[in-house]
Structure formats: structure tokens, C-alpha cells
Design an enzyme around this catalytic site. Structure first.
Site, PDB file in Angstrom:
ATOM      1  N   TYR A 158      33.758  29.787   8.736  1.00 47.47           N
ATOM      2  CA  TYR A 158      33.041  29.070   7.669  1.00 47.47           C
ATOM      3  C   TYR A 158      32.535  30.064   6.612  1.00 47.47           C
ATOM      4  CZ  TYR A 158      30.457  25.155   5.693  1.00 47.47           C
ATOM      5  OH  TYR A 158      30.020  24.159   4.855  1.00 47.47           O
ATOM      6  N   ARG A 212      45.594   8.795   8.744  1.00 46.75           N
ATOM      7  CA  ARG A 212      46.804   9.152   9.494  1.00 46.75           C
ATOM      8  C   ARG A 212      47.195   7.978  10.386  1.00 46.75           C
ATOM      9  NH1 ARG A 212      46.229  15.134  11.949  1.00 46.75           N
ATOM     10  NH2 ARG A 212      44.272  14.388  12.857  1.00 46.75           N
ATOM     11  N   ASP A 213      48.500   7.807  10.549  1.00 44.46           N
ATOM     12  CA  ASP A 213      48.991   6.731  11.428  1.00 44.46           C
ATOM     13  C   ASP A 213      48.548   7.026  12.867  1.00 44.46           C
ATOM     14  OD1 ASP A 213      50.221   4.451  12.200  1.00 44.46           O
ATOM     15  OD2 ASP A 213      52.275   5.166  11.914  1.00 44.46           O
ATOM     16  N   TYR A 259      36.943  18.858  -1.035  1.00 45.13           N
ATOM     17  CA  TYR A 259      35.679  19.216  -0.367  1.00 45.13           C
ATOM     18  C   TYR A 259      35.900  19.625   1.086  1.00 45.13           C
ATOM     19  CZ  TYR A 259      35.794  14.549   1.714  1.00 45.13           C
ATOM     20  OH  TYR A 259      36.165  13.435   2.428  1.00 45.13           O
ATOM     21  N   TRP A 294      30.847  21.595  -2.868  1.00 45.29           N
ATOM     22  CA  TRP A 294      30.213  22.071  -1.634  1.00 45.29           C
ATOM     23  C   TRP A 294      28.742  21.693  -1.695  1.00 45.29           C
ATOM     24  CZ3 TRP A 294      28.770  27.755  -0.165  1.00 45.29           C
ATOM     25  CH2 TRP A 294      28.536  27.823   1.218  1.00 45.29           C
TER      26      TRP A 294
HETATM   27  N1  LIG Z   1      32.202  20.358   0.912  1.00 51.46           N
HETATM   28  C1  LIG Z   1      31.153  19.799   1.505  1.00 51.46           C
HETATM   29  O1  LIG Z   1      29.999  19.934   1.062  1.00 51.46           O
HETATM   30  C2  LIG Z   1      31.377  18.990   2.734  1.00 51.46           C
HETATM   31  C3  LIG Z   1      30.368  18.189   3.253  1.00 51.46           C
HETATM   32  C4  LIG Z   1      30.650  17.407   4.378  1.00 51.46           C
HETATM   33  C5  LIG Z   1      31.890  17.487   4.976  1.00 51.46           C
HETATM   34  N2  LIG Z   1      32.825  18.314   4.443  1.00 51.46           N
HETATM   35  C6  LIG Z   1      34.177  18.396   5.003  1.00 51.46           C
HETATM   36  O2  LIG Z   1      34.719  17.111   4.997  1.00 51.46           O
HETATM   37  C7  LIG Z   1      35.634  16.975   6.057  1.00 51.46           C
HETATM   38  C8  LIG Z   1      35.258  15.749   6.867  1.00 51.46           C
HETATM   39  O3  LIG Z   1      33.998  15.969   7.482  1.00 51.46           O
HETATM   40  P1  LIG Z   1      33.372  14.838   8.405  1.00 51.46           P
HETATM   41  O4  LIG Z   1      32.111  15.319   9.005  1.00 51.46           O
HETATM   42  O5  LIG Z   1      33.339  13.603   7.612  1.00 51.46           O
HETATM   43  O6  LIG Z   1      34.532  14.768   9.491  1.00 51.46           O
HETATM   44  P2  LIG Z   1      34.713  13.903  10.795  1.00 51.46           P
HETATM   45  O7  LIG Z   1      33.854  12.698  10.742  1.00 51.46           O
HETATM   46  O8  LIG Z   1      34.597  14.814  11.949  1.00 51.46           O
HETATM   47  O9  LIG Z   1      36.224  13.440  10.658  1.00 51.46           O
HETATM   48  C9  LIG Z   1      37.273  14.363  10.608  1.00 51.46           C
HETATM   49  C10 LIG Z   1      38.375  13.748   9.787  1.00 51.46           C
HETATM   50  O10 LIG Z   1      39.389  14.695   9.550  1.00 51.46           O
HETATM   51  C11 LIG Z   1      40.648  14.119   9.860  1.00 51.46           C
HETATM   52  N3  LIG Z   1      41.552  15.178  10.278  1.00 51.46           N
HETATM   53  C12 LIG Z   1      41.348  16.069  11.264  1.00 51.46           C
HETATM   54  N4  LIG Z   1      42.390  16.918  11.328  1.00 51.46           N
HETATM   55  C13 LIG Z   1      43.260  16.533  10.377  1.00 51.46           C
HETATM   56  C14 LIG Z   1      44.514  17.013   9.948  1.00 51.46           C
HETATM   57  N5  LIG Z   1      45.091  18.071  10.534  1.00 51.46           N
HETATM   58  N6  LIG Z   1      45.126  16.368   8.933  1.00 51.46           N
HETATM   59  C15 LIG Z   1      44.560  15.297   8.345  1.00 51.46           C
HETATM   60  N7  LIG Z   1      43.348  14.802   8.701  1.00 51.46           N
HETATM   61  C16 LIG Z   1      42.721  15.424   9.704  1.00 51.46           C
HETATM   62  C17 LIG Z   1      40.344  13.130  10.972  1.00 51.46           C
HETATM   63  O11 LIG Z   1      41.365  12.180  10.985  1.00 51.46           O
HETATM   64  P3  LIG Z   1      41.991  11.561  12.339  1.00 51.46           P
HETATM   65  O12 LIG Z   1      41.120  10.427  12.738  1.00 51.46           O
HETATM   66  O13 LIG Z   1      43.327  11.136  11.880  1.00 51.46           O
HETATM   67  O14 LIG Z   1      42.030  12.650  13.365  1.00 51.46           O
HETATM   68  C18 LIG Z   1      39.025  12.549  10.453  1.00 51.46           C
HETATM   69  O15 LIG Z   1      39.264  11.576   9.477  1.00 51.46           O
HETATM   70  C19 LIG Z   1      35.572  18.281   6.835  1.00 51.46           C
HETATM   71  O16 LIG Z   1      36.602  19.106   6.351  1.00 51.46           O
HETATM   72  C20 LIG Z   1      34.234  18.847   6.444  1.00 51.46           C
HETATM   73  O17 LIG Z   1      34.176  20.243   6.576  1.00 51.46           O
HETATM   74  C21 LIG Z   1      32.602  19.059   3.353  1.00 51.46           C
END
Ligand SMILES: NC(=O)c1ccc[n+]([C@@H]2O[C@H](COP(=O)([O-])OP(=O)(O)OC[C@H]3O[C@@H](n4cnc5c(N)ncnc54)[C@H](OP(=O)(O)O)[C@@H]3O)[C@@H](O)[C@H]2O)c1
Length: 363
Positions: A84, A206-207, A275, A301
Site C-alpha cells: 500500500y 464479474r460473471d 480509485y 484517493w
Molecule cells: N482510492 C480510495 O480512496 C479508495 C477508497 C476505498 C476503496 N478503494 C479501493 O476500491 C476497491 C474496492 O474496495 P471495497 O472495500 O469496496 O472492496 P470489497 O468490498 O472488498 O470488494 C472487492 C471488489 O473487488 C472485486 N475484485 C476482486 N478482485 C478482482 C479482480 N481480480 N478483477 C475484478 N474485480 C475484482 C470483487 O469482485 P468479485 O465479487 O467478482 O470478486 C469486489 O467487487 C479496492 O481496490 C480498494 O482499495 C479505494
């Protein structure tokens, strides 16, 4: 920031990055906590351990809190893995988000009182512990009339969704947006906040074998259309857009082919905000999307947003999101509540594909 986290007992005499030392003596016996600690970066299931933790004595500006619930987010996993953008000094307590109840406040604390609920104002506090002593300046009070799981998951994902919907394009009711990983925590917040703002959404997932169940669930949250990654690549999408406005905003947390598809469907001069990078693949945009569509590629971010803004602005956003919650327009993501001692179950599930359930550690 890291010095403010209650440190594991054997570290108490060591100064943190700000040079502060934990107070070395107290008239009372030090309070104890259980915490998920990692002493080195690596695979979370191998390096995270449940340990006893001696809390530092309560200082004038400190708050002692009982952590009630804390999610396992992708950023927490990446921090443990050491990939990270910000990394704590080791050993560290895992977790960046959660909700705590104030047990005791130092004599100079003015913003909260015992019984109030608080959430971290920024990343890095180490929320995977039963109790903590933390400086008032890195905590924000939240109303305790919202559901516990909403409060535990409020400070990162809904805030990210809210900012991305408001800050990049001037969207009007009836405008459309498109997003991938629509079933993620952020994605579910995007769907709900967008619906509350009158925005139309195209949601890409994703499917999976139980796809229809997921589609129904997202539609129940307010998703107008849900497509799989494969469907997005089909020529039939051209027909779809004859009757649906091209998105002005695309929200990408996957990267790779998925983000290329979002760009392909974006409207003229639209913006794609990246993001997250769940697929660990770069974003590729065609030359024609720049020349003929004048698209804009941006990033977001939340931690940077908080650094650039005042705590008052963060609190205002939290209160706006609480209004959505009270009006029934924003709920917590689908969650699995896992007792702290079963943390390995939560860590494992949070790294598996297609789980579609946010793992929440219950202290
Ligand atoms: N930039 C920022 O400030 C910020 C803030 C919050 C979160 N984020 C980022 O946003 C993303 C989602 O966070 P979250 O907490 O909402 O996640 P989460 O609830 O844990 O969900 C993870 C998601 O990622 C998908 N995923 C995992 N591996 C994948 C892959 N190889 N290809 C495509 N999709 C994939 C999962 O889909 P499946 O159900 O298909 O597995 C699920 O929809 C993360 O990358 C996190 O770091 C960024």
C-alpha cells in the site's frame, strides 16, 4: 500518525515516527486489549496474530475507546502485504476503519464524551483491537442513532463514493454513470447515493454461478442496469446505448480490460476516475478515445482528500451521509460479522473472489 496507535506492550518504550514516547508510568494499572498485530509484511494469514496489548495511559487529549466493529478492507490487506502507498512502522495493529464507543476522555478533550461513537479521521489507527487510547484529533464523532454496521463502514467507502459522484463531473438528475466491481463496498455505496441523487447507473460485475442473485440484490439497492464484464464487450451494447444516455462519469477500481471497456462506453468528454486496481493490471485507453472523445482520466484517493481538506469538511460529509442513512437511502454493504478470535476466517474470505460480503470483525 502511527505513533498515536496503541503500541504492542513490548514496543511501548520505543518512540514513534513523530518522536513521541508512550508515557512510561501511571498510577493505575495499564488497560489491556486484544489486537490483531503483524510484525512483518507478508501473507495476512501467516503474519497476523491475535495478541494482548497494553494500552498507553490516557493523556490530556486522548480518548479511551472500546472498538465495537471494524471491517477488513482491501487497503488493510495491501498494508499487511506491504504493497500500500502508506505503511505503518512495524509491529502494527491491522485495520484502518471501524467504530468505537468512548469509554473515557482526557481532561482537554472537548468534542466527545463517554458513550459517544467515534470513527477514525484518517487511515492508520489500527482498528483491529478491542480497546484503544487515541488522540482526539484523529477521531471524529458520529451519531449513534445509525446502525452499527453503517457506522463501522462509513468513513472510507461511502465517502469515496460520495466524493467521486460530486467532485469530477457536474452531474444532473437523469445523467448516467458507469462503474466496475459494482458489488464492492464502494460500488454498493455508489449505487445507492447515485439513486438518491437521481443518477442512472450502469453497473459491471464479474460473471459467477449465482449471478442472478447478485443482479437482483444490486437492483434492490437502486442499480438501474447490471452487466457482466463479458456482456459489456458484446456488439449488442451499441443498441443499448441508442436508448440510454452515454455515461459522463466512469468509476474504475479494477483496471486492465475492465477499465478499457468503461472508457469505450464513456460519453464525449467524460471522465474516468480510477480509485482502485483489483485486477493489478494497468489502465489502457485507446488513442481514439482521446482524439475523438476527448476523455479525461483522473484518480482519487480518500486519504489525500482528507489531507487537503479540514476535519470540519470531513465531518460535514459524514453528517450528509448519515442523512442518507436515516432516510433509508444508504445502507451498510452486505456484511459477514466475524468474532475477533475468528479473524483468520475474515481475512481468508476478504481475499477470495466472488464472496460479495464485507468481513466485519466484531470485538
Ligand atoms: N482510492 C480510495 O480512496 C479508495 C477508497 C476505498 C476503496 N478503494 C479501493 O476500491 C476497491 C474496492 O474496495 P471495497 O472495500 O469496496 O472492496 P470489497 O468490498 O472488498 O470488494 C472487492 C471488489 O473487488 C472485486 N475484485 C476482486 N478482485 C478482482 C479482480 N481480480 N478483477 C475484478 N474485480 C475484482 C470483487 O469482485 P468479485 O465479487 O467478482 O470478486 C469486489 O467487487 C479496492 O481496490 C480498494 O482499495 C479505494
Amino acid at each position: 500518525m502511527w505513533a498515536l496507535r496503541a503500541a504492542p506492550a513490548r514496543l511501548r518504550a520505543r518512540p514513534g515516527p513523530s518522536g513521541r514516547r508512550a508515557a512510561s508510568s501511571s498510577s493505575r494499572p495499564a488497560a489491556a486489549a486484544r489486537a490483531l498485530v503483524y510484525a512483518q509484511h507478508g501473507e495476512p494469514l501467516k503474519v497476523v496474530e491475535l495478541k494482548n496489548l497494553e494500552l498507553k495511559p490516557l493523556g490530556r487529549s486522548d480518548i479511551r475507546l472500546k472498538i465495537l466493529a471494524a471491517p477488513v478492507n482491501p487497503a488493510d490487506i495491501n498494508m499487511i502485504q506491504g504493497t500500500y502507498a502508506i505503511l505503518p512502522k512495524l509491529p502494527a495493529v491491522g485495520g484502518n476503519e471501524g467504530v468505537g464507543q468512548v469509554l473515557e476522555v482526557g481532561s482537554a478533550v472537548t468534542t466527545v464524551k463517554p458513550g459517544d461513537w467515534v470513527i477514525p479521521a484518517d487511515a492508520g489507527l489500527g482498528t483491529w483491537q478491542t480497546e484503544a487510547v487515541i488522540s482526539e484529533e484523529v477521531l471524529v464523532g458520529v451519531p449513534s442513532d445509525i446502525p452499527l454496521l453503517c457506522a463501522a463502514t462509513l468513513g472510507v467507502n461511502p465517502c469515496t463514493a460520495y466524493r467521486m459522484l460530486l467532485d469530477f463531473e457536474k452531474l444532473q438528475p437523469g445523467d448516467s454513470i458507469i462503474q466496475n466491481a459494482a458489488n464492492s463496498g464502494v460500488g454498493q455505496a455508489v449505487i445507492q447515493i447515485a439513486a438518491a441523487l437521481g443518477l442512472r447507473t450502469i453497473n459491471v460485475v464479474r460473471d459467477r454461478p449465482d449471478l442472478q442473485k447478485l443482479v437482483d440484490r444490486l437492483k434492490g439497492l437502486g442499480a438501474e442496469h447490471v452487466f457482466t464484464e463479458e456482456e459489456m464487450r458484446k456488439p449488442e451494447m451499441k443498441d443499448f446505448f441508442k436508448n440510454f444516455p452515454r455515461p459522463r462519469l466512469a468509476l474504475n477500481c479494477v483496471g486492465g480490460k475492465s477499465s478499457t471497456e468503461l472508457i469505450r462506453h464513456l460519453g464525449h468528454s467524460g471522465t474516468m476516475v480510477t480509485y482502485g486496481g483489483m485486477a493489478k493490471q494497468p489502465v489502457t485507453a485507446s488513442v481514439s478515445s482521446f482524439i475523438f472523445k476527448d476523455i479525461k482520466l483522473r484518480g482519487f484517493w480518500m486519504s489525500q482528500w482528507k489531507k487537503d481538506r479540514s476535519p470540519v469538511q470531513f465531518k460535514e460529509m459524514i453528517l450528509s451521509l448519515c442523512d442518507f442513512i436515516r432516510q433509508g437511502q444508504l445502507t451498510a454493504p452486505v456484511c459477514s460479522e466475524v468474532p475477533l478470535q475468528d479473524y483468520q476466517v475474515a481475512l481468508e474470505a476478504s481475499m477470495k473472489p466472488f464472496v460479495s460480503s464485507k468481513q466485519i470483525l466484531i470485538m
